[in-house]
Design a protein around this motif. Structure first.
Motif, mmCIF file in Angstrom:
data_model
loop_
_atom_site.group_PDB
_atom_site.id
_atom_site.type_symbol
_atom_site.label_atom_id
_atom_site.label_comp_id
_atom_site.label_asym_id
_atom_site.label_seq_id
_atom_site.Cartn_x
_atom_site.Cartn_y
_atom_site.Cartn_z
ATOM 1 N N LEU A 215 0.824 -1.202 0.000
ATOM 2 C CA LEU A 215 0.000 0.000 0.000
ATOM 3 C C LEU A 215 0.864 1.260 0.000
ATOM 4 N N SER B 67 -5.992 -8.886 -1.369
ATOM 5 C CA SER B 67 -5.714 -7.544 -1.861
ATOM 6 C C SER B 67 -4.636 -7.665 -2.920
ATOM 7 N N GLN C 4 -7.644 0.967 -4.689
ATOM 8 C CA GLN C 4 -7.197 0.657 -3.327
ATOM 9 C C GLN C 4 -7.124 1.901 -2.451
ATOM 10 N N GLY D 186 -8.455 -4.792 2.017
ATOM 11 C CA GLY D 186 -8.931 -6.073 1.522
ATOM 12 C C GLY D 186 -9.551 -6.861 2.660
#
Length: 330
Positions: free
Chosen positions: A73, A184, A238, A175
């Motif tokens: 991320l 994810s 995301q 996720g």
């Protein structure tokens, strides 16, 4: 001086007994020795986001599934999301310690993730990072009445002596976890094994029949290479974004009035004890938005732990996250 913040007022509204153990016990409050994974994950993301905003490079090394997702991320945010913010906004500060004097020696503390100025019109906004498991359309709808965010805007006005227009909430999608796999694209992908010495493994961010799930740190380009290979649209999914949400001063006034009255009530109680903080029995096994057991359940339901939480080995004394409160106890 009485220090308070959104975390303890939110805990207090869910279960006053949890507020007692978390923030009032022996004048310090308690923290579980084993932190809840949702909180630990969120704190990790907040740390990485701050590193990105101040221009530090991130290490792609990770071990657990949660660490891989955090790094995936963060690297995606660094490569694709934060540059968009920098293009349109000037960073005025990150993790600024803000205070609001509510009177009666009560100080409300806030530490917004970032404060930015929009380049096109000079308006100032607060930017908040939030990890989330919500669907994107749901995530973007829930923030207009978020008292914490509106109060942060007023606290920033006090600190920087500027007018704040409102805030944005930047989501970081977690996720979901199932069978020791985090679903994810920034943690797991789909892999078709190649032939040793002949062909490389093939990878896909989306499902392919016959392919197996594999963690992205095993990708031949590592986490960085995997993130670079993802379509821009998939990365954007995301990071749902809520806002701009205009500051509601009426909401802030009502919220902080309630905070002041409740803190006055608590601090006016002579020698606070568990009995002065009623237990919400319905919250013991399904506490708060994550619906997991309350982190202080053992204090309430185990007489041995309740008599000596620290001595039980399950809890330690809380260390404040806000600098003013930390300085008051050290």
């Amino acid at each position: 001086m009485i220090y308070t913040d959104h975390s303890r007022t939110d805990t207090d509204s869910t279960c006053p007994r949890a507020r007692y153990y978390g923030y009032e016990f022996e004048g310090r409050g308690l923290s579980p020795v084993e932190p809840q994974k949702e909180l630990e994950f969120g704190l990790g993301v907040a740390y990485l986001a701050e590193r990105i905003r101040i221009g530090e490079n991130l290490s792609p090394i990770a071990e657990s599934n949660a660490e891989v997702l955090q790094k995936g991320l963060a690297l995606a945010y660094q490569q694709q999301i934060w540059p968009r913010w920098v293009k349109d906004f000037e960073l005025l500060g990150t993790e600024l310690e803000c205070q609001l004097d509510l009177g009666s020696n009560i100080i409300y503390m806030a530490r917004p993730d970032a404060v930015v100025r929009r380049r096109s019109d000079g308006t100032v906004w607060v930017l908040s990072d939030k990890t989330t498991s919500l669907q994107n359309d749901h995530f973007v709808r829930i923030w207009d009445k978020a008292a914490q965010n509106h109060a942060e805007c007023v606290a920033v006005e006090k600190l920087l002596d500027v007018k704040v227009s409102g805030f944005y909430t930047q989501g970081w999608a977690k996720g979901y976890e199932k069978n020791d796999t985090i679903y994810s694209p920034l943690c797991y992908g789909w892999r078709k094994d190649g032939t040793v010495g002949l062909t490389k493994d093939q990878w896909s961010a989306t499902y392919k029949a016959g392919w197996t799930r594999a963690r992205i740190d095993s990708y031949y380009g590592g986490i960085v290479g995997w993130v670079n290979s993802l379509p821009v649209e998939l990365v954007g999914q995301q990071f749902p974004l809520a806002g701009p949400i205009l500051l509601r001063r009426d909401l802030v006034e009502e919220y902080l009035t309630q905070v002041r009255l409740r803190e006055t009530e608590i601090q006016g109680t002579f020698n606070p004890s568990p009995l002065t903080f009623p237990k919400r029995f319905s919250q013991c096994d399904e506490f708060g938005k994550y619906r997991r057991p309350c982190q202080f359940r053992d204090c309430c339901w185990s007489p041995t732990v309740g008599r000596d939480p620290v001595g039980s080995g399950l809890y330690t004394f809380r260390w404040p996250h806000h600098k003013p409160e930390l300085e008051a106890i050290t």
